[in-house]
Motif scaffolding. Structure first.
Motif: not given
Lengths: 342, 342
Positions: A236, A239, A246, A256, A263, B174, B201-204, B275-278, B281-282, B285, B308
């Motif tokens: 993705q 991501v 990072r 961003y 989104e 993270a 799974n926020n960063l997959s 899914e990993i959405n905005k 993900l933030i 991140y 953000r």
């Protein structure tokens, strides 16, 4: 991260090509224009635009496109101020004629894709792309099916045809991180051109595998915004870029803006959630072609078998696309073996 | 895979606890019964059942449960023929009283969870669980916020209280794979009890991080079927088990049954795609609490900032839950700094 290459990393956004499968090839020109414009504005390096199965894929067999891909390529080129528009070509589906046409419309890079053991069919198209002055890249699909030795041999063929890079393409999302390390490091040692990695997320490893590839010196990677690609999608993009940031790796792309494209622009286009479901998981687990799913379901019903057993057996036997007639044979053999067990 | 432990790997399914966040704590008894029964039948080792924020979490602040969690724990215990029902307890939210009650109803394991730097508040609850004859496990949340040295120090405290295992809990999703290697191997060297890893799974990276933890000798892992957990979900159980199987690691759990639970039982319950959405993900991140999202949005509007930027700053400052009043301060400072730049 310790990277084994000093070359800059280049990323290709594939949502307008790999995502074409998910969209059943129904992208409109407006959609492609908007996505390409926003990706270009965010600083994306390459934007791939083609039918999901590459140039010339718009057929009854692979699915007819709503808009002619040449029109979409032209539209994307028109929107891009800095990004290069890329195309995919599978010899046998796409021809030199279509490659020339895409080049005339402004496509600057072609990925010539073959099954991992059939690099030899890419010679003509790679040479032609070089003659045209395009970046020519080899794309070895279903790479999990070949031993590392075989993979290196095939990649060397593509190098010999003039490819400027060769991709390890994990079409089924079946490769595990330690296998990525092994495959990419072997290629890095044996080739002098760039190495790329194209991931699918069927085993939830697309981002991790892409990082593993970079660690071994790959410099070409792919992503799809909001995971808009076949199967469970690709790495993705927004991501992946966040993770790389990072890790101190900046590709010069506005993260961003990429999050916002995911989104607000791509997310709303997606017809079904890009989650890992039963279908996409079994493809990665068995390591088979997506086209086998339906055939295996039918064969399972006919022989009273779980279709997953058939798919796992097909994966072990490394059956490839075009050999769909094998599916019934395999199912019959499995059913016979079960009977003998009882 | 080279594993640095000979102990068997034990997995805890968290969809009925971590997934409670996604369900806004509205699980019905029938839902819990069916999921627990099917997980037990598939051979799942531990099934965690509690309010998303642990025992006693059903409050106006954390969200009222539709069904009293004690009733859900009792129902899950009733359905399980072989699996152990586990509970989560955050000292300060849950009390010793609730722990005893859960134990009486048949819960056999408790994870006592604290912020990664506050292990000392777990002493009483871990001791009590040991006295009750439960398996007592320490759960160090937001583990990305602590140095490896600090993490080891805190884990040792939990070990001294009698914990039989300590988890590195990546609450914000993270942590990156190389950090998992570092943290788990340090714990493995310093502790004699089992080490666990809980991914988001926020960063997959949830599946890849879990594999990294196992490689370093962790023996306790978590998953959520169909990714039904907070943020972008956890390591997706049926995917994780498929990957482990491909690596030659068999946990004695029926993978097909897990796939079927994901597709037919849990999938239909999920109110929105995992899914990993905005938003998710933030969180990964920036490495911040999910409760900060809304506050940062509001502060962003007030000070004309991208929320953000505020979240990333909060992450850098390692602001923790309960310090939400800092969000306006940080936004004001950022806005002032921007003005000075202009």
């Amino acid at each position: 991260m310790n990277r084994k290459s000093e070359r800059p990393i280049k990323i290709t956004e594939v949502c307008l090509r790999d995502g074409s499968h998910v969209m059943q090839h129904q992208f409109t020109e407006d959609q492609v224009r908007r996505v390409a414009r926003e990706l270009d504005d965010a600083g994306m390096h390459y934007i791939e635009v083609s039918h999901g199965d590459g140039l010339g894929g718009s057929t009854l067999q692979y699915g007819k496109s709503f808009v002619d891909e040449m029109k979409l390529i032209e539209a994307a080129v028109d929107e891009c101020k800095q990004a290069t528009v890329a195309v995919l070509l599978l010899p046998g589906i796409g021809t030199v004629h279509e490659l020339k046409q895409a080049h005339t419309l402004g496509a600057g890079l072609v990925r010539v894709a073959t099954h991992v053991t059939e690099a030899d069919v890419s010679a003509q198209h790679i040479s032609m792309a070089c003659e045209l002055g395009m970046e020519a890249i080899g794309f070895l699909m279903m790479a999990h099916m070949a031993s590392t030795e075989k993979l290196v041999e095939q990649a060397k063929l593509m190098e010999s045809y003039g490819a400027q890079a060769v991709y390890v393409t994990d079409s089924a999302g079946a490769i595990l991180p330690h296998e990525v390390h092994e495959k990419i490091s072997a290629l890095k040692e044996s080739l002098s051109i760039e190495i790329g990695f194209h991931a699918h997320n069927n085993l939830s490893l697309a981002v991790a595998n892409t990082i593993a590839a970079l660690e071994e010196g790959a410099t070409r990677i792919d992503g799809s915004v909001r995971c808009l690609g076949a199967g469970a999608g690709n790495a993705q993009t927004e991501v992946l870029l966040s993770v790389l940031d990072r890790m101190g790796i900046n590709l010069g792309i506005d993260i961003y803006k990429m999050m916002d494209i995911a989104e607000h622009t791509v997310g709303p286009l997606i017809p079904r959630p890009q989650e890992i479901n039963k279908g996409s998981l079994i493809l990665g687990y068995a390591g088979v072609y997506s086209s086998f799913l339906l055939h295996a379901e039918r064969a399972g019903q006919r022989f009273g078998l779980d279709s997953r057993d058939i798919l796992l057996e097909l994966g072990k036997m490394k059956v490839v696309g075009g050999q769909e007639d094998m599916i019934l044979d395999v199912a019959a053999q499995l059913a016979k073996a079960r009977k003998l067990e009882v």
